[in-house]
Write a protein that holds these residues in place. Structure first.
Motif, PDB file in Angstrom:
ATOM      1  N   GLN A  11       0.807  -1.214   0.000  1.00  0.00           N
ATOM      2  CA  GLN A  11       0.000   0.000   0.000  1.00  0.00           C
ATOM      3  C   GLN A  11       0.841   1.265   0.000  1.00  0.00           C
ATOM      4  OE1 GLN A  11      -2.571  -0.419   3.479  1.00  0.00           O
ATOM      5  NE2 GLN A  11      -1.609  -2.408   3.558  1.00  0.00           N
ATOM      6  N   THR A  12       1.979   1.170   0.663  1.00  0.00           N
ATOM      7  CA  THR A  12       2.842   2.348   0.696  1.00  0.00           C
ATOM      8  C   THR A  12       3.962   2.163  -0.321  1.00  0.00           C
ATOM      9  OG1 THR A  12       3.911   1.258   2.539  1.00  0.00           O
ATOM     10  CG2 THR A  12       2.396   3.041   3.084  1.00  0.00           C
ATOM     11  N   ASP A  13       4.638   3.250  -0.624  1.00  0.00           N
ATOM     12  CA  ASP A  13       5.670   3.156  -1.657  1.00  0.00           C
ATOM     13  C   ASP A  13       6.824   2.236  -1.254  1.00  0.00           C
ATOM     14  OD1 ASP A  13       4.198   4.804  -3.199  1.00  0.00           O
ATOM     15  OD2 ASP A  13       5.332   6.633  -2.755  1.00  0.00           O
ATOM     16  N   PHE A  14       7.180   2.293   0.035  1.00  0.00           N
ATOM     17  CA  PHE A  14       8.301   1.454   0.490  1.00  0.00           C
ATOM     18  C   PHE A  14       7.950   0.753   1.803  1.00  0.00           C
ATOM     19  CE2 PHE A  14      10.342   4.954  -1.832  1.00  0.00           C
ATOM     20  CZ  PHE A  14      10.991   4.216  -2.802  1.00  0.00           C
ATOM     21  N   ASN A  15       8.349  -0.493   1.903  1.00  0.00           N
ATOM     22  CA  ASN A  15       8.284  -1.212   3.182  1.00  0.00           C
ATOM     23  C   ASN A  15       9.732  -1.484   3.573  1.00  0.00           C
ATOM     24  OD1 ASN A  15       5.716  -1.438   2.064  1.00  0.00           O
ATOM     25  ND2 ASN A  15       5.303  -3.279   3.257  1.00  0.00           N
ATOM     26  N   LEU A  16      10.117  -0.955   4.743  1.00  0.00           N
ATOM     27  CA  LEU A  16      11.533  -1.048   5.135  1.00  0.00           C
ATOM     28  C   LEU A  16      11.667  -1.811   6.443  1.00  0.00           C
ATOM     29  CD1 LEU A  16      11.882   2.772   4.699  1.00  0.00           C
ATOM     30  CD2 LEU A  16      12.800   1.136   3.060  1.00  0.00           C
ATOM     31  N   THR A  17      12.721  -2.581   6.537  1.00  0.00           N
ATOM     32  CA  THR A  17      12.989  -3.269   7.795  1.00  0.00           C
ATOM     33  C   THR A  17      14.084  -2.499   8.514  1.00  0.00           C
ATOM     34  OG1 THR A  17      12.719  -5.242   6.498  1.00  0.00           O
ATOM     35  CG2 THR A  17      13.380  -5.557   8.752  1.00  0.00           C
ATOM     36  N   LEU A  18      13.871  -2.359   9.813  1.00  0.00           N
ATOM     37  CA  LEU A  18      14.845  -1.612  10.606  1.00  0.00           C
ATOM     38  C   LEU A  18      16.034  -2.510  10.910  1.00  0.00           C
ATOM     39  CD1 LEU A  18      14.499   1.226  11.531  1.00  0.00           C
ATOM     40  CD2 LEU A  18      13.702   0.385  13.738  1.00  0.00           C
ATOM     41  N   MET A  19      17.236  -2.002  10.650  1.00  0.00           N
ATOM     42  CA  MET A  19      18.406  -2.864  10.771  1.00  0.00           C
ATOM     43  C   MET A  19      19.414  -2.344  11.803  1.00  0.00           C
ATOM     44  SD  MET A  19      18.106  -5.248   8.449  1.00  0.00           S
ATOM     45  CE  MET A  19      19.740  -5.779   7.925  1.00  0.00           C
ATOM     46  N   THR A  20      19.017  -1.398  12.650  1.00  0.00           N
ATOM     47  CA  THR A  20      20.021  -0.801  13.546  1.00  0.00           C
ATOM     48  C   THR A  20      20.503  -1.797  14.581  1.00  0.00           C
ATOM     49  OG1 THR A  20      18.269  -0.013  14.931  1.00  0.00           O
ATOM     50  CG2 THR A  20      19.132   1.537  13.343  1.00  0.00           C
ATOM     51  N   ASP A  21      21.657  -1.500  15.077  1.00  0.00           N
ATOM     52  CA  ASP A  21      22.198  -2.355  16.125  1.00  0.00           C
ATOM     53  C   ASP A  21      21.358  -2.254  17.394  1.00  0.00           C
ATOM     54  OD1 ASP A  21      24.093  -3.283  14.555  1.00  0.00           O
ATOM     55  OD2 ASP A  21      25.677  -1.907  15.219  1.00  0.00           O
ATOM     56  N   GLU A  22      20.756  -1.123  17.519  1.00  0.00           N
ATOM     57  CA  GLU A  22      19.926  -0.951  18.716  1.00  0.00           C
ATOM     58  C   GLU A  22      18.481  -0.910  18.273  1.00  0.00           C
ATOM     59  OE1 GLU A  22      21.194   2.755  20.115  1.00  0.00           O
ATOM     60  OE2 GLU A  22      23.168   2.053  20.716  1.00  0.00           O
ATOM     61  N   GLN A  23      17.920  -2.075  18.139  1.00  0.00           N
ATOM     62  CA  GLN A  23      16.544  -2.073  17.647  1.00  0.00           C
ATOM     63  C   GLN A  23      15.569  -1.784  18.784  1.00  0.00           C
ATOM     64  OE1 GLN A  23      15.244  -5.150  15.185  1.00  0.00           O
ATOM     65  NE2 GLN A  23      16.923  -4.961  13.773  1.00  0.00           N
ATOM     66  N   LYS A  24      15.799  -0.691  19.407  1.00  0.00           N
ATOM     67  CA  LYS A  24      14.883  -0.294  20.458  1.00  0.00           C
ATOM     68  C   LYS A  24      13.775   0.527  19.831  1.00  0.00           C
ATOM     69  CE  LYS A  24      18.362  -0.010  24.098  1.00  0.00           C
ATOM     70  NZ  LYS A  24      18.104  -1.351  24.629  1.00  0.00           N
ATOM     71  N   LEU A  25      12.761   0.733  20.649  1.00  0.00           N
ATOM     72  CA  LEU A  25      11.614   1.489  20.167  1.00  0.00           C
ATOM     73  C   LEU A  25      12.028   2.845  19.611  1.00  0.00           C
ATOM     74  CD1 LEU A  25       8.558   2.005  20.021  1.00  0.00           C
ATOM     75  CD2 LEU A  25       8.685   2.737  22.386  1.00  0.00           C
TER      76      LEU A  25
END
Lengths: 770, 228
Positions: A373-387
């Motif tokens: 539905q949206t232009d991009f679906n992104l996965t968060l890849m940070t080392d600190e996957q905190k909120l």
């Protein structure tokens, strides 16, 4: 044969204009046929190149020794083996074969035997291989490939034969025009002793001479037309979809002309010409010499007295109606080809417009959790996957000025314990969502509360929970959230909180540790209840919680932010479509933090490109049909007028004015176009209506898991939306607009012979038959 | 009272050495109601003369007056209307419209004129032509004699001032020829129409009031036939 050839040559020279028309008709027919064959060859070649680009060989075998390669080279089927060094010290050997191997697995076994390759996974050094099925198929190297190609060829030839029959008409009419004017001379020849066979030979010899010019010319024209079509289709950007770099496009996407295929096209054209010439000769000799010398134009045996043209245009319309049906078969074929052409031109374009709107619309309108539905679906890849990192990423993306409409969620998988607290519980997906996604979810159903109230609510919302479940468990749901980690040997576990030594760690296998932690989520309300007493699909029970809950739960229950089974996703739209490439660059430079999971914008662009390519090809096909239809119509109209030369003259002798005569031919032309446009309009409406129903049928069966409605309802909305954008009026207007040039062509085809005829006196026109 | 006046009509085809004089200074007059036969060898200019009289072809020089009206002073449109209303042409090969029935062929000039055919007159004519039971047939469903009768019907239906027949029996057997000539004769008497018939058949010529002989584009003999 000498005298027949001599006469044929003389006739060709004497009737320059007709000879030119016949050569042009032959050239057009052969050109269209050759063009089709050239494009088919090109399509095959590009497909082969694409298959070769994927894997440059029919088989790829990993990690074999050079000795094994040499043993394989001894096999007569193998043409060459190319060895390359892959990643991690692996080697790849691309095997190219040069003859039918019948069955690919048998050949693999043969290779195994020959080079003692071990493919058993339990072995210490298993050899892996890959089969390039596409290339094997395109190079016709297996029995199945030959069968498939035979089917494809058969389909293509059916199309070619249909086209050939339409083209035959073009050639046929051209021959008939030239022979019609000489009918009397043929009669005279017969009366002075020429045998019917000799007459047929004269016409056939004429066909032969004209083919000698028309067929090669058509072949060359076909190559040129095919090339132009190829370039036009390429300009839609479809090649870039098949190959990932412009360099590959220029290397692999080439226009190819296969002499054998071209020869087939040319031979079919030539055979058709000879058939036409022979057929015309046979028609000529059906008349006795006296009939030929004194012949009336078209003996009419039956007529239909009622006609719409008669109602609309009076006696001239009536006459025009009867004239048009003198050659009923040709009239019907011309109307049909003109109808198909108009229909194709207008309705196909509209259906494609509609398809595009529906494809684009469905992207936005389908279920709330849909991925495109949206232009991009992104996965968060940070080392600190905190909120905070999700929010941080959104903030950074916002600052780039490229994106808008951010949605963010964190998903955790788990189960709900049974009443007794044991056993396999009900599966659950817990979505911690931000306000953007909250708004999207409640796009089609009433929002139970605002997002702010939801944050303060302190309870979860559920979807699709069974009624019984709600009655029993409302306010008392306990979730067991599972977390999993890779336990890399020798490395520290990410945080003390997630120490796998934790007593809740229950599964340890293959380096993955799964830890179960319990959280309590009282359910406030269920959005869509399911009318079943038992609920067995674990994946489908969804708990919705505000994203702020996640942080609180992290602290309360000791959830980590690096759970292997967790999922963080940011969705966003592009602010401006023009910034698409900038956005890709942005993701590339931030790829440590963000990974593009779905590039819906690019997918839609690709879909548009494919649609544009299909449109272009369809337009070329349409032009071909239109050309055949128009040439046929021009031929049939001009032949009709030439056939009725004396009749038209005698009508003028009886008092018909020139104006009345022009009105007569105008109505005759109008009939072709009018009938075709009316039939095309009816079919266009049916086609658009059929497309609507088809879309509904296709998507009406499945349920939208959020709203509980059939997905068809959503599609119906899109389809209705599409109908307002792409209305029935569009194909109708296009059909009638396209009918105008067809009518003009018909008028030119009528007026030219009429004007030429009028240069002769009425007496000469009448005497041309007498 | 002269109805048709032909003044110094000449018609040439081609130019220079290939020039052919089809008609060479032809002049004559025909009174109203007369039935004249034009005879002469092939290539003498008979058909050319007939076509000029009917306004189908234009003379190279000379004038034709029909009922005092200069035929060739009219433009093409008016000439077509003149042919439609004033002239009835009958051809050797009938020249019927194959897609129209017998009755439609007969009424065509009137319909072309935007008028409604007179039903009473039509049935009388069909009876006279003995076509009542074949009126809805197409030309291809009629015999040669019947087709020629349809062609005569077409020529008569507008009640033209003059009927021009170009070898009307040339394509018919003797029985049919006799019928056609009788028909033309009766029509001439009943409707008082001026009639010019081109023929090779002496027996037909002898049934006419006057016999004009043409040779090499010139009138060589013009006699009244008292036996008619």
């Amino acid at each position: 044969m000498k005298f027949e050839r001599l006469l044929a040559r003389r006739y060709i020279i004497a009737q320059k204009r007709h000879s030119l028309l016949t050569v042009c008709s032959i050239a057009i027919a052969v050109a269209l046929m050759s063009m089709m064959f050239c494009l088919y060859t090109t399509y095959h070649e590009v497909k082969r190149n694409q298959a070769y680009d994927d894997i440059p060989g029919h088989f790829v075998i990993y990690n074999i020794t050079e000795e094994q390669e040499n043993l394989l080279r001894e096999m007569p089927e193998i043409e060459k083996i190319t060895r390359t060094d892959g990643e991690n010290g692996w080697t790849k050997s691309y095997v190219t074969v040069n003859r039918n191997i019948e069955e690919e697995m048998d050949f693999i076994n043969k290779m195994k035997q020959k080079a003692s390759l071990v493919t058993d996974t339990d072995s210490e050094t298993p050899v892996q291989y890959n089969i390039n099925y596409n290339l094997l198929e395109l190079d016709l190297l297996t029995d199945m490939a030959r069968y498939k190609l035979a089917v494809e060829f058969a389909l293509f030839f059916v199309l070619a034969i249909v086209l050939a029959f339409l083209l035959r008409l073009v050639i046929d009419t051209a021959f008939e025009i030239s022979s019609k004017e000489r009918e009397r001379q043929f009669g005279v020849l017969q009366s002075i002793g020429a045998t019917p066979k000799q007459i047929v030979r004269i016409v056939t010899a004429e066909g032969l001479y004209l083919s000698a010019v028309g067929v090669p010319l058509g072949g060359l024209l076909g190559i040129l037309l095919g090339f132009i079509t190829f370039r036009i289709v390429l300009s839609t950007g479809v090649a870039e979809l098949l190959f990932d770099s412009p360099e590959k496009v220029s290397r692999y996407v080439r226009y190819s002309v296969k002499p054998s295929m071209l020869l087939i096209g040319v031979v079919i054209g030539f055979v058709w010409v000879m058939f036409s010439a022979y057929g015309t000769g046979m028609r000529v000799i059906k008349k006795t010499p006296v009939e030929a010398i004194t012949s009336r134009a078209n003996t009419v045996k039956k007529i239909r007295r009622f006609s719409i043209s008669g109602l609309l245009f009076g006696w001239i319309g009536k006459l025009a109606h009867r004239n048009a049906r003198r050659q009923k078969k040709r009239f019907v074929i011309t109307i049909l080809s003109l109808t198909v052409s108009l229909l194709f031109f207008a309705a196909f374009g509209t259906v494609m417009d509609k398809a595009e709107v529906v494809i684009r619309g469905s992207r936005y309108e389908l279920d709330a959790f849909g991925y495109i539905q949206t232009d991009f679906n992104l996965t968060l890849m940070t080392d600190e996957q905190k909120l905070e990192s999700g929010e941080k990423a959104i903030k950074e993306m916002e600052d780039s000025g490229l994106f808008s409409d951010f949605e963010y969620y964190k998903l955790r998988f788990g189960s709900i314990k049974d009443d007794n607290g044991t056993g396999q519980g009900l599966g659950v997906n817990v979505f911690y969502i931000n306000s953007g996604l909250y708004d999207r979810i409640f796009r089609y159903i009433d929002k139970p509360m605002s997002y702010k109230e939801f944050q303060e609510y302190g309870k979860a919302l559920t979807f699709n929970a069974p009624k019984s479940f709600l009655q029993e468990k409302q306010d008392t749901v306990k979730c067991t959230i599972s977390e999993a980690y890779y336990n890399y040997e020798g490395e520290n576990i990410i945080s003390e909180n997630d120490n796998p030594e934790n007593e809740n760690a229950t599964v340890k296998s293959n380096g993955v540790i799964i830890i179960k932690k319990e959280a309590e989520y009282p359910i406030g309300m269920n959005i869509v209840s399911v009318n079943t007493s038992s609920y067995t699909n674990p994946a489908d029970l969804i708990l919705l919680l505000p994203i702020s809950q996640y942080e609180a739960d992290g602290e309360k229950y000791g959830f980590s932010d690096l759970g292997y089974m967790d999922f963080n996703e940011i969705r966003c739209n592009l602010k401006k479509g023009a910034d698409y490439h900038k956005a890709l660059e942005y993701f590339n430079t931030n790829m440590n933090n963000l990974s593009v999971m779905i590039d819906s914008y690019g997918l839609m662009q690709n879909a548009s490109t494919v649609i544009a390519a299909v449109r272009t090809l369809a337009m070329v096909l349409n032009l071909m049909i239109a050309l055949i239809a128009v040439v046929n119509m021009i031929n049939i109209i001009s032949t009709g007028i030439l056939n009725r030369k004396s009749e038209l003259a005698s009508m003028q002798c009886t008092g018909m004015t020139r104006g009345q005569m022009y009105r007569l031919v105008t109505i005759e032309c109008l009939q072709f176009v009018l009938y075709s446009a009316i039939i095309a309009s009816i079919f266009a409406c049916l086609l658009v209506y059929g497309t609507d129903r088809f879309i509904e049928f296709l998507f009406g069966q499945e349920e939208n898991f959020l709203t509980g409605d059939p997905a068809g309802n959503v599609f119906r909305q899109i389809n209705e939306g599409a109908s307002s954008i792409v209305s029935y009026g569009i194909p109708l207007a296009k059909i009638w607009l396209a009918a105008i040039p067809a009518f003009l062509a018909a008028m030119i085809a009528s007026i030219l012979p009429l004007r030429r005829m009028q240069k002769e006196s009425l007496i000469d026109q009448i005497r041309s038959v007498e | 009272m002269e109805f048709l006046t032909v003044e110094h009509i000449s018609k040439q085809y081609g130019k220079g050495e290939t020039q052919v004089n089809a008609l060479d200074d032809v002049s004559f007059t025909i009174p109203k109601g007369q039935m004249a036969a034009i005879i002469g060898p092939s290539g003498s200019g008979k058909s050319t003369l007939l076509h000029i009289l009917g306004g189908v072809d234009r003379p190279t020089s000379g004038k034709v007056y029909l009922d005092g009206q200069d035929v060739f002073a009219q433009n093409n449109k008016n000439l077509a209307i003149f042919r439609r209303r004033q002239v009835g042409l009958i051809y050797q090969f009938y020249n019927l419209i194959p897609v129209l029935s017998a009755v439609e062929n007969i009424t065509l000039p009137v319909i072309m004129d935007g008028r409604k055919p007179d039903r009473e007159y039509l049935s009388r004519l069909l009876e006279l032509l003995n076509l009542s039971d074949r009126k809805d047939h197409l030309p291809s469903q009629l015999s040669g004699g019947q087709q020629q009768r349809v062609s005569i019907g077409r020529a008569l239906f507008t009640s033209p001032s003059i009927i021009l027949a170009d070898e009307p029996t040339g394509n018919l057997d003797s029985k049919n020829s006799a019928e056609i000539v009788n028909l033309l004769r009766n029509s001439n008497r009943e409707f008082k129409q001026t009639m010019i018939i081109i023929t090779h058949d002496d027996s037909i010529a002898l049934q006419c009031d006057r016999i004009i002989t043409i040779a090499d584009g010139k009138i060589t003999n013009d006699t009244m036939n008292t036996q008619a």
